[in-house]
Each structure stands twice: as C-alpha cells, then as structure tokens.
Design a protein around this motif. Structure first.
Motif, short mmCIF file in Angstrom:
data_model
loop_
_atom_site.label_atom_id
_atom_site.label_comp_id
_atom_site.label_asym_id
_atom_site.label_seq_id
_atom_site.Cartn_x
_atom_site.Cartn_y
_atom_site.Cartn_z
N ASN A 54 1.01 -16.36 30.79
CA ASN A 54 0.69 -17.68 30.25
C ASN A 54 0.20 -17.64 28.80
N ILE A 55 0.28 -16.46 28.19
CA ILE A 55 -0.20 -16.32 26.81
C ILE A 55 0.98 -16.08 25.89
N VAL A 56 1.13 -16.97 24.91
CA VAL A 56 2.13 -16.79 23.86
C VAL A 56 1.42 -16.90 22.51
N VAL A 57 1.91 -16.14 21.54
CA VAL A 57 1.25 -16.08 20.25
C VAL A 57 2.28 -16.29 19.15
N MET A 58 1.97 -17.22 18.25
CA MET A 58 2.79 -17.42 17.05
C MET A 58 1.90 -17.13 15.85
N ILE A 59 2.34 -16.19 15.04
CA ILE A 59 1.64 -15.86 13.80
C ILE A 59 2.42 -16.51 12.66
N TYR A 60 1.71 -17.20 11.79
CA TYR A 60 2.33 -17.84 10.63
C TYR A 60 1.75 -17.20 9.38
N SER A 61 2.57 -16.44 8.69
CA SER A 61 2.10 -15.76 7.48
C SER A 61 3.31 -15.25 6.71
N ASP A 62 3.16 -15.10 5.40
CA ASP A 62 4.24 -14.55 4.59
C ASP A 62 4.25 -13.02 4.60
N ALA A 63 3.22 -12.39 5.15
CA ALA A 63 3.13 -10.93 5.24
C ALA A 63 3.35 -10.26 3.88
N GLY A 64 2.86 -10.90 2.84
CA GLY A 64 2.96 -10.33 1.50
C GLY A 64 4.28 -10.59 0.80
N ALA A 65 5.24 -11.23 1.47
CA ALA A 65 6.58 -11.42 0.88
C ALA A 65 6.57 -12.38 -0.30
N LEU A 66 5.72 -13.39 -0.28
CA LEU A 66 5.71 -14.35 -1.38
C LEU A 66 5.17 -13.75 -2.67
N LYS A 67 4.31 -12.75 -2.54
CA LYS A 67 3.75 -12.08 -3.73
C LYS A 67 4.41 -10.72 -3.98
N ASN A 68 5.50 -10.45 -3.25
CA ASN A 68 6.22 -9.18 -3.38
C ASN A 68 5.28 -8.00 -3.18
N ASN A 69 4.41 -8.10 -2.16
CA ASN A 69 3.36 -7.12 -1.93
C ASN A 69 3.75 -6.12 -0.84
N TYR A 70 3.53 -4.84 -1.13
CA TYR A 70 3.65 -3.80 -0.11
C TYR A 70 2.38 -2.97 -0.14
N ASP A 71 1.66 -2.98 0.98
CA ASP A 71 0.41 -2.25 1.12
C ASP A 71 0.47 -1.51 2.45
N PRO A 72 0.74 -0.19 2.43
CA PRO A 72 0.90 0.55 3.68
C PRO A 72 -0.31 0.48 4.61
N ASP A 73 -1.52 0.42 4.04
CA ASP A 73 -2.71 0.30 4.87
C ASP A 73 -2.73 -1.04 5.61
N ARG A 74 -2.37 -2.11 4.90
CA ARG A 74 -2.32 -3.44 5.52
C ARG A 74 -1.24 -3.48 6.60
N VAL A 75 -0.10 -2.86 6.33
CA VAL A 75 0.97 -2.80 7.33
C VAL A 75 0.48 -2.08 8.58
N SER A 76 -0.18 -0.95 8.39
CA SER A 76 -0.70 -0.17 9.52
C SER A 76 -1.70 -0.98 10.34
N ARG A 77 -2.62 -1.67 9.67
CA ARG A 77 -3.61 -2.49 10.37
C ARG A 77 -2.93 -3.65 11.11
N THR A 78 -1.93 -4.24 10.49
CA THR A 78 -1.21 -5.36 11.13
C THR A 78 -0.45 -4.88 12.35
N LEU A 79 0.21 -3.73 12.26
CA LEU A 79 0.95 -3.21 13.40
C LEU A 79 0.02 -2.81 14.55
N ALA A 80 -1.19 -2.35 14.23
CA ALA A 80 -2.18 -2.05 15.28
C ALA A 80 -2.58 -3.34 16.00
N PHE A 81 -2.76 -4.41 15.24
CA PHE A 81 -3.07 -5.72 15.83
C PHE A 81 -1.92 -6.20 16.71
#
Length: 140
Positions: A54-81
């Motif tokens: 009964n649990i569904v999750v929708m995440i709404y975020s640009d994930a750094g794409a709008l600012k052309n951002n790549y941060d491996p630490d942020r990616v790692s933390r996001t994937l852990a979440f």
C-alpha cells in the motif's frame, strides 16, 4: 496539491528533502521533513504499520540535471536512500522536470539506473502513475 485537492488521495502526505535525505546513522534510516521544514520523521517510522503493498513513492526532482551537476557523493547518498525505499515501498518512481536529453553527465543519469525516472511531459507522467499502480510501463 492536485492529488490532495482531488479528494481521491486523502492519506497522501508530502515530505521533502534538499539534495538528499539526511542520513540518521544511529537508527540506520533517512529523515524527511515537513512542508514547512519544522519537523522531521524517520522513513521507517513514516511507513510503520502500513503494508508495503500500500506504499507508493513519487520523487520529484531534477537530480542536478537543470544545473548540469554531477556529484558522485550525492549520487551515492541518493542511491542509498532509494535502496531503503525499495525495501519499504511497493512502487517508486522519479519525475524529473529536466528533459531526458539533459540527464547524461549529471546525477540524473546514474540515479535513473536505480529507479524508473520520467520527464514531466504528460505521457511520461501518465506512465509514471501507471508504474505506481503496479502496471508495466507503457511504450511511448
């Protein structure tokens, strides 16, 4: 807001995070915050007592794409979440306001490998909602 105002999703509760949810190492959990940023709740507590199906999750975020951002630490933390979400929720999608052609070379690219990610154009959002309902994605 549209989902809540429709009256069809009375139990919908939006929670927020900036960049990535804060990690609560002591409780091996992630923290989400209220809309007014005045209180936080641990993810496991938020979903306690609710059947996973009964649990569904929708995440709404640009994930750094709008600012052309790549941060491996942020990616790692996001994937852990996201990994924790996979254990707690039946279906999870990510809706990204940046067009898919902006994802390569940003955080969005590797994150989209760990979670179904869709643009905010109408047919993609319809597909995302279909996935949250447990239906296979529809080809566009």
């Amino acid at each position: 807001n549209t989902a809540i105002q429709s009256g069809m999703h009375e139990k919908l509760v939006p929670f927020y995070f900036f960049e990535t949810p804060q990690r609560d190492i002591l409780h091996d959990d992630h923290l989400l915050t209220s809309e007014d940023w005045t209180s936080s709740i641990r993810l496991k507590r938020l979903f306690s007592g609710i059947n996973k199906k009964n649990i569904v999750v929708m995440i709404y975020s640009d994930a750094g794409a709008l600012k052309n951002n790549y941060d491996p630490d942020r990616v790692s933390r996001t994937l852990a979440f996201i990994d924790q979400l996979h254990h707690l929720a039946a279906y999870i999608v990510w809706v990204n306001p940046a067009p898919e052609n902006r994802w390569p070379g940003t955080n969005a690219e590797p994150i989209s490998l760990g979670i179904p990610m869709y643009e905010t154009e109408r047919s993609a959002v319809v597909t995302a909602i279909s996935v949250l309902k447990g239906k296979a994605p529809v080809s566009t």
